[in-house]
Design a protein around this motif. Structure first.
Motif, PDB file in Angstrom:
ATOM      1  N   GLU A 195      19.871  -0.540  -7.601  1.00 29.40           N
ATOM      2  CA  GLU A 195      19.083  -0.351  -6.366  1.00 29.40           C
ATOM      3  C   GLU A 195      20.074   0.185  -5.302  1.00 29.40           C
ATOM      4  N   SER A 196      21.216  -0.215  -5.397  1.00 31.85           N
ATOM      5  CA  SER A 196      22.332   0.025  -4.306  1.00 31.85           C
ATOM      6  C   SER A 196      22.569   1.684  -4.228  1.00 31.85           C
ATOM      7  N   TYR A 197      22.547   2.207  -5.576  1.00 30.50           N
ATOM      8  CA  TYR A 197      22.946   3.771  -5.951  1.00 30.50           C
ATOM      9  C   TYR A 197      21.649   4.496  -5.280  1.00 30.50           C
ATOM     10  N   ASN A 198      20.314   3.891  -5.376  1.00 29.78           N
ATOM     11  CA  ASN A 198      19.282   4.683  -5.290  1.00 29.78           C
ATOM     12  C   ASN A 198      19.096   4.676  -3.747  1.00 29.78           C
ATOM     13  N   GLU A 199      19.461   3.367  -3.132  1.00 31.19           N
ATOM     14  CA  GLU A 199      19.169   3.505  -1.537  1.00 31.19           C
ATOM     15  C   GLU A 199      20.474   4.644  -0.880  1.00 31.19           C
ATOM     16  N   LEU A 200      21.443   4.418  -1.449  1.00 26.49           N
ATOM     17  CA  LEU A 200      22.677   5.291  -1.206  1.00 26.49           C
ATOM     18  C   LEU A 200      22.319   6.903  -1.286  1.00 26.49           C
ATOM     19  N   VAL A 201      21.776   7.156  -2.273  1.00 23.86           N
ATOM     20  CA  VAL A 201      21.417   8.627  -2.696  1.00 23.86           C
ATOM     21  C   VAL A 201      20.007   8.969  -2.043  1.00 23.86           C
ATOM     22  N   HIS A 202      19.122   8.338  -2.073  1.00 26.38           N
ATOM     23  CA  HIS A 202      17.666   8.788  -1.565  1.00 26.38           C
ATOM     24  C   HIS A 202      17.273   8.229  -0.321  1.00 26.38           C
ATOM     25  N   LYS A 203      17.765   7.258   0.340  1.00 21.06           N
ATOM     26  CA  LYS A 203      17.166   6.452   1.685  1.00 21.06           C
ATOM     27  C   LYS A 203      18.189   6.761   2.861  1.00 21.06           C
ATOM     28  N   THR A 204      19.458   7.042   2.332  1.00 24.34           N
ATOM     29  CA  THR A 204      20.397   6.970   3.511  1.00 24.34           C
ATOM     30  C   THR A 204      20.635   8.508   4.145  1.00 24.34           C
ATOM     31  N   SER A 205      20.638   8.619   5.336  1.00 26.05           N
ATOM     32  CA  SER A 205      20.364  10.093   5.776  1.00 26.05           C
ATOM     33  C   SER A 205      22.104  10.281   6.414  1.00 26.05           C
ATOM     34  N   TRP A 206      22.714  11.201   5.893  1.00 26.50           N
ATOM     35  CA  TRP A 206      24.333  11.347   6.068  1.00 26.50           C
ATOM     36  C   TRP A 206      24.197  12.605   7.053  1.00 26.50           C
ATOM     37  N   PRO A 207      25.267  12.330   8.018  1.00 26.10           N
ATOM     38  CA  PRO A 207      25.374  13.489   9.064  1.00 26.10           C
ATOM     39  C   PRO A 207      25.933  14.575   8.597  1.00 26.10           C
ATOM     40  N   THR A 208      25.520  15.775   9.173  1.00 22.84           N
ATOM     41  CA  THR A 208      26.013  17.043   8.883  1.00 22.84           C
ATOM     42  C   THR A 208      27.550  17.332   9.134  1.00 22.84           C
ATOM     43  N   ARG A 209      28.068  17.987   8.766  1.00 25.30           N
ATOM     44  CA  ARG A 209      29.637  18.494   9.283  1.00 25.30           C
ATOM     45  C   ARG A 209      29.582  18.723  10.741  1.00 25.30           C
ATOM     46  N   LYS A 210      28.657  19.412  11.348  1.00 22.35           N
ATOM     47  CA  LYS A 210      28.748  19.436  12.656  1.00 22.35           C
ATOM     48  C   LYS A 210      28.596  18.155  13.587  1.00 22.35           C
ATOM     49  N   GLU A 211      27.744  17.307  13.178  1.00 20.40           N
ATOM     50  CA  GLU A 211      27.389  16.160  13.940  1.00 20.40           C
ATOM     51  C   GLU A 211      28.740  15.095  13.534  1.00 20.40           C
ATOM     52  N   LEU A 212      29.234  15.072  12.396  1.00 20.80           N
ATOM     53  CA  LEU A 212      30.336  14.563  12.168  1.00 20.80           C
ATOM     54  C   LEU A 212      31.805  14.738  13.007  1.00 20.80           C
ATOM     55  N   ALA A 213      31.871  16.095  13.226  1.00 25.19           N
ATOM     56  CA  ALA A 213      32.768  16.707  13.979  1.00 25.19           C
ATOM     57  C   ALA A 213      32.631  16.073  15.384  1.00 25.19           C
ATOM     58  N   GLN A 214      31.128  16.458  16.070  1.00 31.93           N
ATOM     59  CA  GLN A 214      31.153  15.907  17.165  1.00 31.93           C
ATOM     60  C   GLN A 214      31.336  14.435  17.759  1.00 31.93           C
ATOM     61  N   SER A 215      30.941  13.720  16.599  1.00 33.34           N
ATOM     62  CA  SER A 215      31.258  12.203  16.897  1.00 33.34           C
ATOM     63  C   SER A 215      32.766  11.979  16.709  1.00 33.34           C
ATOM     64  N   SER A 216      33.626  12.724  15.848  1.00 31.41           N
ATOM     65  CA  SER A 216      34.865  12.409  15.908  1.00 31.41           C
ATOM     66  C   SER A 216      35.363  12.913  17.167  1.00 31.41           C
ATOM     67  N   VAL A 217      35.099  13.843  17.645  1.00 31.05           N
ATOM     68  CA  VAL A 217      35.700  14.319  19.156  1.00 31.05           C
ATOM     69  C   VAL A 217      35.247  13.377  20.191  1.00 31.05           C
ATOM     70  N   ILE A 218      33.873  12.689  20.196  1.00 32.55           N
ATOM     71  CA  ILE A 218      33.789  11.734  21.160  1.00 32.55           C
ATOM     72  C   ILE A 218      34.698  10.504  21.032  1.00 32.55           C
TER      73      ILE A 218
END
Length: 62
Positions: free
Chosen positions: A9-32
């Motif tokens: 169940e944890s794997y299923n939720e991690l792969v299918h239900k979690t929304s991961w940030p894009t590289r651009k969003e991650l970079a912007q968040s890191s700068v902030i």
């Protein structure tokens, strides 16, 4: 058996239900976070400098 189901169940939720940030969003968040950290460290440094100056002045009177 519960452990195996929990892992599946944890794997299923991690792969299918979690929304991961894009590289651009991650970079912007890191700068902030970096900018916020620098600002907070400057505020703490300024407060420390002010208290040091005040205490040096107070102890210099005696």
């Amino acid at each position: 058996m519960k452990f195996v189901e929990s892992v599946k169940e944890s794997y299923n939720e991690l792969v299918h239900k979690t929304s991961w940030p894009t590289r651009k969003e991650l970079a912007q968040s890191s700068v902030i976070v970096l900018i916020a950290s620098i600002i907070l460290s400057l505020i703490v440094w300024l407060m420390d400098w002010c208290f040091e100056s005040i205490m040096t002045f107070v102890y210099g009177l005696f």
